[in-house]
Design a protein around this motif. Sequence first.
Motif, PDB file in Angstrom:
ATOM      1  N   UNK A   1       8.092   7.055  10.658  1.00 30.66           N
ATOM      2  CA  UNK A   1       7.470   8.605  10.206  1.00 30.66           C
ATOM      3  C   UNK A   1       8.505   9.233   9.335  1.00 30.66           C
ATOM      4  N   UNK A   2       7.996  10.038   8.453  1.00 27.17           N
ATOM      5  CA  UNK A   2       8.826  11.205   7.744  1.00 27.17           C
ATOM      6  C   UNK A   2       8.920  12.215   8.279  1.00 27.17           C
TER       7      UNK A   2
ATOM      8  N   UNK B   1      -0.553  16.169   3.202  1.00 26.56           N
ATOM      9  CA  UNK B   1      -1.265  15.007   2.842  1.00 26.56           C
ATOM     10  C   UNK B   1      -0.350  13.691   2.500  1.00 26.56           C
ATOM     11  N   UNK B   2      -0.921  12.363   3.077  1.00 26.62           N
ATOM     12  CA  UNK B   2      -0.147  11.339   2.869  1.00 26.62           C
ATOM     13  C   UNK B   2       1.146  11.254   3.519  1.00 26.62           C
ATOM     14  N   UNK B   3       1.357  12.032   4.347  1.00 22.52           N
ATOM     15  CA  UNK B   3       2.607  11.994   5.200  1.00 22.52           C
ATOM     16  C   UNK B   3       2.257  10.946   6.334  1.00 22.52           C
ATOM     17  N   UNK B   4       3.621  10.648   6.919  1.00 22.18           N
ATOM     18  CA  UNK B   4       3.556   9.891   8.249  1.00 22.18           C
ATOM     19  C   UNK B   4       4.079  10.597   9.345  1.00 22.18           C
ATOM     20  N   UNK B   5       3.430  11.529   9.873  1.00 21.65           N
ATOM     21  CA  UNK B   5       4.005  12.674  10.829  1.00 21.65           C
ATOM     22  C   UNK B   5       3.693  12.005  12.377  1.00 21.65           C
ATOM     23  N   UNK B   6       4.845  11.986  13.038  1.00 24.81           N
ATOM     24  CA  UNK B   6       4.931  11.646  14.199  1.00 24.81           C
ATOM     25  C   UNK B   6       5.036  12.664  15.368  1.00 24.81           C
TER      26      UNK B   6
END
Lengths: 347, 257
Positions: B219-220, B35-40
């Motif tokens: 992304x993280x 949740x809330x992540x920046x997933x590429x």
Amino acid sequence: MSDASTLNGAAAPSGTPSGTPASTAPRDFLIGKSRWKPAEFAFWAVAVGALFALPDRHLLLNEIAILGLFTLSLDLILGFAGIVSLGHAAFLGIGAYAAGLLTKHGVSEPLTGLLAAGALAGAVGFLSSFLILRGTDLTRLMVTLGVALIFHELANRLDWITGGADGLLGVAPGPIAGLFEFDIFGTTAYAYSLAVLFVLFLLARRIVHSPFGLSLRALKDNRLRAGSLGIASARRIVAVYTLAAVYAGIAGALLTQTTQFVSLEILDFARSADALLVLVIGGTGYLYGGLVGAVAFTLLKDGLSAITPAYWLFWMGLFLVVLVLVGRDRMVERVRGLLARAVGRRA
Amino acid sequence: MTVASESSIALETRGLTKDFGGFRANSDVSIAVRRGSRHALIGPNGAGKTTFVNLLTGVLSATAGSVLLGGEDVTRASPQARVRKGMARTFQINQLFADLTPLETVALAVSERLGTGAQWWRRLGTRSEVVDEAAELLTRMRLGDVMTRRTAQLPYGKQRLLEMAAALACRPQVLLLDEPAAGVPEDERHEILDMVEALPAEVTVVLIEHDMELVFSFADRISVLVQGALFTEGTVDEIARDPRVRTVYLGEEVVHA
């Protein structure tokens, strides 16, 4: 860089950059789309004026009003939801027979007949709408055509009810709401049909300018995107198809009541095709296409068949080919462009 | 990395597989997006990224495996049901309403979300909460000055922004961005990237992209798809240092870095 500067430049005239006080502009834009335009008032004024100005043409005018309503109903699905149909006459026929049979079996008050015919056509429209939910335009053309053929054959075979190929004769509707008797000049008929057309037009106008109407236009434009915004397209299509069937059924009932008979020909393929032709002439998706087209189509047919009774279809065909090749849209766009420039210069 | 509990996973796939005839476009893909992540999600052309997105959104139905949104199995849910449950997307190739204005497009999405999209008796524009929210969102997305123009007439970069605005109007918990800057001319690109950076922090973003510059800056966490299968997954640093990922991309295209 250049983008940012045009951005600021364009934003400047509309007020403060933050945009809070300018927030009535979007609302005005949306509401403005459903505001009545002068041409619309003129159209209806002419339609009502014809009642007084053309007393000897009421039968023809009545025919135009009914064709206009039938085509308006096709425009609702074709022009606003993008659903093609070659079998819209099925609903016209169902309404016509329903009104005729009701009158013959004792319920002769016309408004009651209209409601019953609309309800029955709507019920059939609702059921058949599930057949056109999936598939391409071609499958829809074939399915709607097939449904209409089925009803044509049913009306032909069930001759102890419908009169078969002889038609349903001796339909004698009573006075409208117990007050207005039909006359042989078609005066009551035209006033009646025009009044019904106007009321149903107002309803259609409200619907196409509603959130529901917007979602139909979105579905027509791009169904994939509409789905990805959470729109359940199937329900919307069922709803508008049912509504269009109700309208067509009422048009059929008007035809029965004002001509006092039902011919099997009402379920002909040619009826469905005529409605499409009328929309080709008048244009789709702005509500008046069916009405303007009905006027043009009927006058053309009337005029041509008076000049060349045997060959009027030839000239009608030629006219349609030229119209489509030259492009009505292109002509309309040019006129619109000129108008816009004239208005813009004044502003 | 902290150990993620079940509820902190916004979007998850388990063994997601898609066959087209004899061709396996996605093979046993399992990912979990916090949740809330920046997933590429990256991969060379033809790696099955778009198929994967279509499985997530329900445009395609999976041959095997499942999709979980906020812990709920939505594998059999329709695309529109998934939108209502909080998943929205943009498209790699613009899927907009060419004949509508941006204002109408976003107002449509807002009224749909509020459950008033089927109202046939109201005039459009008379619900101020819908119009105000649409106008506010469009202004924030730098579309304020073009919101009443026909979408088909907008510059391409503006259309890409509208793609995002339409998706955001659904107030998604999970937003799938399918190559948001694809095809945008260089001078309009910064506007798109700014908007991607400015996405609300609470929205979980899945970015499908093969532009490595954009991926590494945004992304993280990164999942790499190759030939329809999950090749590897890790933090930006791990992926950037992974020599195998470079090998996958070399020969495919020049890495923008």
